[in-house]
Design a protein around this motif. Structure first.
Motif, short mmCIF file in Angstrom:
data_model
loop_
_atom_site.label_atom_id
_atom_site.label_comp_id
_atom_site.label_asym_id
_atom_site.label_seq_id
_atom_site.Cartn_x
_atom_site.Cartn_y
_atom_site.Cartn_z
N LYS A 199 0.85 -1.19 0.00
CA LYS A 199 0.00 0.00 0.00
C LYS A 199 0.89 1.24 0.00
CE LYS A 199 -4.09 0.11 1.86
NZ LYS A 199 -5.19 0.22 2.86
N ILE A 200 0.86 1.98 -1.09
CA ILE A 200 1.67 3.21 -1.17
C ILE A 200 1.08 4.23 -0.20
CG2 ILE A 200 2.57 5.03 -2.65
CD1 ILE A 200 1.93 3.31 -5.08
N ILE A 219 6.54 5.82 -8.29
CA ILE A 219 6.86 5.00 -9.47
C ILE A 219 7.77 3.83 -9.09
CG2 ILE A 219 8.08 5.00 -11.70
CD1 ILE A 219 7.00 7.87 -12.13
N ALA A 220 8.73 4.10 -8.20
CA ALA A 220 9.63 3.03 -7.76
C ALA A 220 8.86 1.92 -7.04
CB ALA A 220 10.72 3.61 -6.85
N ILE A 221 7.90 2.29 -6.21
CA ILE A 221 7.11 1.28 -5.48
C ILE A 221 6.27 0.45 -6.47
CG2 ILE A 221 5.27 0.89 -3.77
CD1 ILE A 221 6.30 3.38 -2.26
N ILE A 222 5.69 1.14 -7.45
CA ILE A 222 4.89 0.42 -8.45
C ILE A 222 5.77 -0.57 -9.21
CG2 ILE A 222 3.54 0.67 -10.58
CD1 ILE A 222 2.72 3.52 -9.46
N GLN A 223 6.97 -0.13 -9.58
CA GLN A 223 7.90 -1.00 -10.31
C GLN A 223 8.35 -2.18 -9.44
OE1 GLN A 223 8.41 -1.04 -13.42
NE2 GLN A 223 7.20 0.82 -13.69
N LEU A 224 8.66 -1.88 -8.18
CA LEU A 224 9.07 -2.94 -7.25
C LEU A 224 7.98 -4.00 -7.15
CD1 LEU A 224 11.13 -3.87 -5.00
CD2 LEU A 224 9.68 -2.62 -3.39
N GLY A 225 6.74 -3.53 -7.00
CA GLY A 225 5.61 -4.45 -6.92
C GLY A 225 5.50 -5.31 -8.16
N LYS A 226 5.61 -4.67 -9.30
CA LYS A 226 5.52 -5.40 -10.57
C LYS A 226 6.59 -6.48 -10.67
CE LYS A 226 3.35 -2.68 -14.22
NZ LYS A 226 2.10 -2.89 -13.50
N SER A 227 7.83 -6.09 -10.36
CA SER A 227 8.93 -7.04 -10.55
C SER A 227 8.89 -8.15 -9.52
CB SER A 227 10.28 -6.33 -10.56
OG SER A 227 10.44 -5.62 -9.36
N MET A 228 8.24 -7.93 -8.37
CA MET A 228 8.15 -8.99 -7.37
C MET A 228 6.79 -9.68 -7.39
SD MET A 228 10.35 -7.64 -4.15
CE MET A 228 10.51 -9.30 -3.53
N ALA A 243 -5.39 9.84 -9.56
CA ALA A 243 -5.81 8.54 -10.08
C ALA A 243 -5.27 8.33 -11.49
CB ALA A 243 -7.34 8.44 -10.07
N ALA A 244 -5.35 9.37 -12.32
CA ALA A 244 -4.87 9.27 -13.70
C ALA A 244 -3.36 9.02 -13.73
CB ALA A 244 -5.20 10.56 -14.46
N PHE A 245 -2.65 9.71 -12.85
CA PHE A 245 -1.20 9.51 -12.76
C PHE A 245 -0.87 8.05 -12.44
CE2 PHE A 245 2.74 9.05 -10.51
CZ PHE A 245 3.64 9.90 -11.13
N LEU A 246 -1.57 7.52 -11.45
CA LEU A 246 -1.32 6.14 -11.02
C LEU A 246 -1.57 5.15 -12.15
CD1 LEU A 246 -2.94 6.51 -7.50
CD2 LEU A 246 -0.54 5.87 -7.91
N LEU A 247 -2.69 5.35 -12.81
CA LEU A 247 -3.06 4.46 -13.90
C LEU A 247 -2.00 4.50 -15.01
CD1 LEU A 247 -5.32 2.54 -14.67
CD2 LEU A 247 -6.49 4.43 -15.81
N ARG A 248 -1.57 5.74 -15.32
CA ARG A 248 -0.55 5.94 -16.35
C ARG A 248 0.74 5.20 -16.01
NH1 ARG A 248 -1.43 11.25 -16.39
NH2 ARG A 248 0.51 11.87 -15.39
N HIS A 249 1.03 5.07 -14.71
CA HIS A 249 2.28 4.43 -14.31
C HIS A 249 2.10 2.98 -13.88
CE1 HIS A 249 3.61 8.64 -14.37
NE2 HIS A 249 4.76 8.09 -14.73
N GLY A 250 0.93 2.43 -14.18
CA GLY A 250 0.77 0.99 -14.01
C GLY A 250 0.18 0.55 -12.68
N CYS A 251 -0.35 1.48 -11.90
CA CYS A 251 -1.03 1.11 -10.66
C CYS A 251 -2.53 1.28 -10.87
CB CYS A 251 -0.55 1.98 -9.50
SG CYS A 251 -1.48 1.73 -7.97
#
Ligand code: C2E
Ligand code: CA
Ligand code: CA
Ligand code: CA
Length: 274
Positions: A199-200, A219-228, A243-251
């Protein structure tokens, strides 16, 4: 001192003098709060950003004292932790949250998942696994529909955290790391423990599109989550832009006032009943 809030509740605020006396009084009141029916839960929806679908709710405890009014959790949770009352309170919260899932279902609403906050003292007690198992058995709620939220500090400060968490995982209950990124901890535990969700923390979401550092962290947390292979949910989402920002970055999961404040069970039912 008591001030009237916008919604008509009185909010408890301690006086400048007599902190110790206030604390003692609060402690005495708190001890009776469950038996006096002053404790209840609010539920905040968790949604899938692109579809607006309800994916879960977080249970948040509330204390309405007849004299003090609505006391915020930041005032009584630490007190409950210091006095040991958190064991009783935490058990009540878990039970009530699971019972509510069953009530919603009887009324025609299947909430996919309920998230319940656990404090460090509940882990220290060592009985958490049995408590969770008993409550699931009593209520008949399927284990995969219960998620427990703990902070990094809970994990770092619990000697046997790994054992507890493995046991909970074995029962089928999932685990979320709350306020992720705000605690002192190494990330090593993430690869040892069966964590499902990060949870960010709200503090990184607040100025996400204004502050380059917050943006980088999110963005780093979203990437970390994705890779793990973890799911990532953002808390404290208050605006469309966030919300739009998050969606754009894969969350694609969020929780916050933009979607809904924490509400009473019937309000949740009214809003989400198909
Ligand atoms: P938390 O677990 O980080 O819960 C999220 C807090 O953020 C909640 O405050 C929620 O009402 C608030 N919030 C949600 N969306 C937004 C938003 O968009 N903007 C803003 N500004 N705030 C938002 P709340 O209910 O006052 O709870 C505060 C803390 O108290 C919780 O933080 C949690 O650490 C603790 N807490 C609440 N219920 C329980 C419980 O049953 N057990 C334990 N151990 N702790 C609890
Ligand atoms: Ca939480
Ligand atoms: Ca949180
Ligand atoms: Ca937080």
């Amino acid at each position: 001192a008591k001030a009237r809030g916008r919604n008509g509740y009185r909010f408890y605020a301690p006086s400048m003098t007599g902190e110790g006396v206030e604390r003692l009084r609060l402690e005495t009141y708190l001890r009776r709060s469950i038996e006096k029916d002053e404790i209840f839960l609010n539920y905040q929806p968790q949604v899938e950003i692109d579809t607006g679908r309800l994916i879960g709710v977080e249970a948040l405890v509330r204390w309405n004292h007849p004299e003090l009014g609505l006391v915020p959790p930041v005032r009584f949770i630490p007190l409950a932790e210091d006095t040991g009352f958190i064991s009783q309170l935490g058990e009540w919260v878990l039970g009530e949250a699971c019972r509510q899932m069953v009530r919603w279902e009887r009324a025609g609403l299947v909430v996919p998942k309920i998230a319940v906050n656990l404090s460090v003292r509940q882990f220290e007690r060592g009985t958490i696994v049995r408590t969770v198992r008993d409550i699931l058995a009593e209520t008949g709620l399927a284990p995969h529909r219960l998620q427990l939220e703990v902070t990094e500090s809970v994990i770092m400060n619990t000697g046997d955290a790994l054992a507890f968490i493995n046991d909970l995982h074995a029962i089928g209950v999932s685990l979320a790391i709350d306020d992720f990124g705000t605690g002192y901890s190494s990330l090593a535990y993430l690869k040892q423990m069966p964590v499902k969700t990060l949870k960010i923390d709200r503090s990184f979401i607040k100025d996400i599109h204004l502050d380059v550092n917050d943006e980088a962290i999110a963005i780093a947390i979203i990437q970390l989550g994705k890779s793990m292979n973890l799911s990532v949910i953002a808390e404290g989402v208050e605006t469309d832009a966030q919300a739009a920002f998050l969606l754009r970055h894969g969350c694609n999961q969020a929780q916050g006032y933009f979607y809904s404040r924490p509400v009473m069970p019937d309000d949740l039912l009214r809003r989400w009943l198909p």
